[in-house]
Enzyme design. Sequence first.
Site, PDB file in Angstrom:
ATOM      1  N   ARG A 223     -50.047  36.631 -10.253  1.00 50.34           N
ATOM      2  CA  ARG A 223     -49.928  36.997 -11.672  1.00 50.34           C
ATOM      3  C   ARG A 223     -49.248  38.359 -11.806  1.00 50.34           C
ATOM      4  O   ARG A 223     -48.426  38.570 -12.702  1.00 50.34           O
ATOM      5  CB  ARG A 223     -51.316  37.073 -12.308  1.00 50.34           C
ATOM      6  CG  ARG A 223     -51.991  35.731 -12.431  1.00 50.34           C
ATOM      7  CD  ARG A 223     -53.390  35.917 -13.025  1.00 50.34           C
ATOM      8  NE  ARG A 223     -54.087  34.655 -13.016  1.00 50.34           N
ATOM      9  CZ  ARG A 223     -55.322  34.471 -12.583  1.00 50.34           C
ATOM     10  NH1 ARG A 223     -56.033  35.487 -12.152  1.00 50.34           N
ATOM     11  NH2 ARG A 223     -55.868  33.282 -12.605  1.00 50.34           N
ATOM     12  N   PHE A 239     -50.218  24.619 -17.305  1.00 53.69           N
ATOM     13  CA  PHE A 239     -51.524  24.550 -16.617  1.00 53.69           C
ATOM     14  C   PHE A 239     -52.162  25.950 -16.675  1.00 53.69           C
ATOM     15  O   PHE A 239     -52.534  26.531 -15.664  1.00 53.69           O
ATOM     16  CB  PHE A 239     -51.386  24.110 -15.146  1.00 53.69           C
ATOM     17  CG  PHE A 239     -50.660  22.804 -14.945  1.00 53.69           C
ATOM     18  CD1 PHE A 239     -51.312  21.597 -15.140  1.00 53.69           C
ATOM     19  CD2 PHE A 239     -49.316  22.782 -14.563  1.00 53.69           C
ATOM     20  CE1 PHE A 239     -50.641  20.382 -14.930  1.00 53.69           C
ATOM     21  CE2 PHE A 239     -48.651  21.580 -14.360  1.00 53.69           C
ATOM     22  CZ  PHE A 239     -49.306  20.383 -14.548  1.00 53.69           C
ATOM     23  N   ASP A 261     -52.275  23.749 -21.740  1.00 51.80           N
ATOM     24  CA  ASP A 261     -53.279  23.146 -20.861  1.00 51.80           C
ATOM     25  C   ASP A 261     -53.840  21.920 -21.575  1.00 51.80           C
ATOM     26  O   ASP A 261     -53.901  21.875 -22.808  1.00 51.80           O
ATOM     27  CB  ASP A 261     -54.411  24.133 -20.559  1.00 51.80           C
ATOM     28  CG  ASP A 261     -55.205  23.748 -19.306  1.00 51.80           C
ATOM     29  OD1 ASP A 261     -55.018  24.406 -18.256  1.00 51.80           O
ATOM     30  OD2 ASP A 261     -56.006  22.799 -19.383  1.00 51.80           O
ATOM     31  N   ALA A 291     -49.278  18.052 -19.512  1.00 51.70           N
ATOM     32  CA  ALA A 291     -48.074  18.739 -19.029  1.00 51.70           C
ATOM     33  C   ALA A 291     -46.829  17.853 -19.113  1.00 51.70           C
ATOM     34  O   ALA A 291     -45.774  18.291 -19.598  1.00 51.70           O
ATOM     35  CB  ALA A 291     -48.298  19.174 -17.586  1.00 51.70           C
ATOM     36  N   ASP A 311     -48.706  25.746 -12.415  1.00 51.86           N
ATOM     37  CA  ASP A 311     -49.848  25.913 -11.497  1.00 51.86           C
ATOM     38  C   ASP A 311     -50.823  24.751 -11.681  1.00 51.86           C
ATOM     39  O   ASP A 311     -51.927  24.933 -12.194  1.00 51.86           O
ATOM     40  CB  ASP A 311     -50.531  27.264 -11.771  1.00 51.86           C
ATOM     41  CG  ASP A 311     -51.668  27.534 -10.802  1.00 51.86           C
ATOM     42  OD1 ASP A 311     -51.670  26.955  -9.708  1.00 51.86           O
ATOM     43  OD2 ASP A 311     -52.559  28.340 -11.153  1.00 51.86           O
ATOM     44  N   CYS A 351     -52.083  23.914  -4.935  1.00 48.11           N
ATOM     45  CA  CYS A 351     -53.341  24.357  -4.319  1.00 48.11           C
ATOM     46  C   CYS A 351     -53.994  23.220  -3.540  1.00 48.11           C
ATOM     47  O   CYS A 351     -55.169  23.294  -3.201  1.00 48.11           O
ATOM     48  CB  CYS A 351     -54.295  24.924  -5.371  1.00 48.11           C
ATOM     49  SG  CYS A 351     -54.735  23.724  -6.635  1.00 48.11           S
TER      50      CYS A 351
HETATM   51  N1  SAH Z   1     -53.010  28.879 -13.777  1.00 40.88           N
HETATM   52  C1  SAH Z   1     -54.434  28.906 -14.046  1.00 40.88           C
HETATM   53  C2  SAH Z   1     -55.221  27.933 -13.189  1.00 40.88           C
HETATM   54  C3  SAH Z   1     -54.776  26.505 -13.318  1.00 40.88           C
HETATM   55  S1  SAH Z   1     -55.955  25.348 -12.812  1.00 40.88           S
HETATM   56  C4  SAH Z   1     -54.954  30.317 -13.912  1.00 40.88           C
HETATM   57  O1  SAH Z   1     -54.173  31.209 -13.551  1.00 40.88           O
HETATM   58  O2  SAH Z   1     -56.127  30.551 -14.170  1.00 40.88           O
HETATM   59  C5  SAH Z   1     -55.254  23.870 -13.376  1.00 40.88           C
HETATM   60  C6  SAH Z   1     -55.332  23.649 -14.872  1.00 40.88           C
HETATM   61  O3  SAH Z   1     -54.590  22.473 -15.163  1.00 40.88           O
HETATM   62  C7  SAH Z   1     -56.708  23.429 -15.447  1.00 40.88           C
HETATM   63  O4  SAH Z   1     -56.953  24.366 -16.461  1.00 40.88           O
HETATM   64  C8  SAH Z   1     -56.682  22.006 -16.039  1.00 40.88           C
HETATM   65  O5  SAH Z   1     -57.388  21.905 -17.270  1.00 40.88           O
HETATM   66  C9  SAH Z   1     -55.203  21.820 -16.252  1.00 40.88           C
HETATM   67  N2  SAH Z   1     -54.730  20.429 -16.256  1.00 40.88           N
HETATM   68  C10 SAH Z   1     -55.144  19.398 -15.487  1.00 40.88           C
HETATM   69  N3  SAH Z   1     -54.399  18.297 -15.717  1.00 40.88           N
HETATM   70  C11 SAH Z   1     -53.490  18.624 -16.671  1.00 40.88           C
HETATM   71  C12 SAH Z   1     -52.452  17.929 -17.320  1.00 40.88           C
HETATM   72  N4  SAH Z   1     -52.192  16.650 -17.047  1.00 40.88           N
HETATM   73  N5  SAH Z   1     -51.706  18.580 -18.236  1.00 40.88           N
HETATM   74  C13 SAH Z   1     -51.958  19.889 -18.526  1.00 40.88           C
HETATM   75  N6  SAH Z   1     -52.940  20.596 -17.945  1.00 40.88           N
HETATM   76  C14 SAH Z   1     -53.705  19.987 -17.010  1.00 40.88           C
END
Ligand code: SAH
Length: 407
Positions: A223, A239, A261, A291, A311, A351
């Site tokens: 970040r 995400f 998200d 997404a 992410d 991840c």
């Molecule tokens: N970048 C974030 C962590 C991401 S974790 C940070 O820095 O804190 C992954 C995220 O993706 C979660 O919040 C989850 O709700 C979201 N997610 C899961 N599937 C998704 C989708 N199909 N479209 C959008 N978001 C999604």
Amino acid sequence: MTTVYLKSHKEESLKRFHPWVFSGAIARVVLDASHKASAPEEGELVCVRSSAGEVLGVGHWQVGSIAVRILAFGVEHLPDDFWNERIRAAYRMREALGLVRCNKDNDTYRLVHGEGDWLPGLIVDVYADMAVVQAHSVGMHVCRRAVAKAIVEEVPQVKGVYYKSDDTLPFKAPVEGEKTGWLRSGGVPNSDEFWSLENGLSFRIDWLRGQKTGFFIDQRENRALVERYANGKEVLNMFCYTGGFSLYALRGGAKSVDSVDVSQKAIDLVNVNVARNFPDATNHTAVTADAFDYLSAQRAKGTTYDLIILDPPAFAKHRDAVRNALRGYQRINAKAIEMIRPGGILFTFSCSQAVDKEAFRLAVFSAAAQVGRKVRILHQLHQPQDHPINIYHPEGEYLKGLVLYVE
Ligand code: SAH
């Protein structure tokens, strides 16, 4: 204590401090007198010996292909101060890293990263004056009170310890006692009012309803890198969860930030976090959307960005899912690369532990080739220093990222 004897020559990896004993390496198990059943109980402490009887270590018995996770090598029993000694060592390391105590801008860090801190199956994240403990093995569940006691004794700032293991303990494992709840309440406010500080930015941590322990501490350093590149840019944080990358981009002077998200709860927290840190910001938009849908809809409208962060959650939760996961990474990256303006930047992550860095890079390469853009790698990113990788346990490496310059 129950003793596990290995087949001949199967002691080599343990002598090199790899902490797992696979079930196929076991010759026989000699149960101690207290057992009524014919096998050790999941979570019980066992002593592991070579075929010749040499003591290799003591660890937690598990059901599955990993049969024992070693806690201490070369001893028959855990030393009396085992938990305090391990937690103290973990804390000292975070102090040496400058993450705690002297750092007034940061009170958010991972205190224990499983095998990376010689504590297989245990995760501890610290937020200000409370710690969230997650057990990934029945053995660690059995030891949760000893862990909590050691944390409050060894970590001066921590008063409360919350246990959150309902999603992390092995499915179907015979678990006695609560999988979630306070181990030490310590007067910590409830999770509706709880704030923690990362590099000078405040985040609401909802450990009760949030994902994982409440926050993704593992992206802290990445970040900070987004902040360096954000000035004057139109940014998409895909995400976004509670908006980690978005806050850094705003502080870095982004022209605008769109946070997306699929989780409404996450988006509510993004708005709370932006309001707290940038009360006058008019250049932030939070959207609840899938997404793939969002990227397709924006593409159809002709939207483009200068900087995109991708992410996603782990697309491959285990080895069998790797092929599909790689297709998913290719698809999402192709969609993002298409929407980057010439001279723009993509931060892209995986991840999934089961997808290694070469495989991930190949998926991103395929995405770039598919959309026919010229792409160069600026940075190769990974998990931060408070998520250490035990050199004897390379399986502990899971987070990887690429920063791409897209022409
Ligand atoms: N970048 C974030 C962590 C991401 S974790 C940070 O820095 O804190 C992954 C995220 O993706 C979660 O919040 C989850 O709700 C979201 N997610 C899961 N599937 C998704 C989708 N199909 N479209 C959008 N978001 C999604």
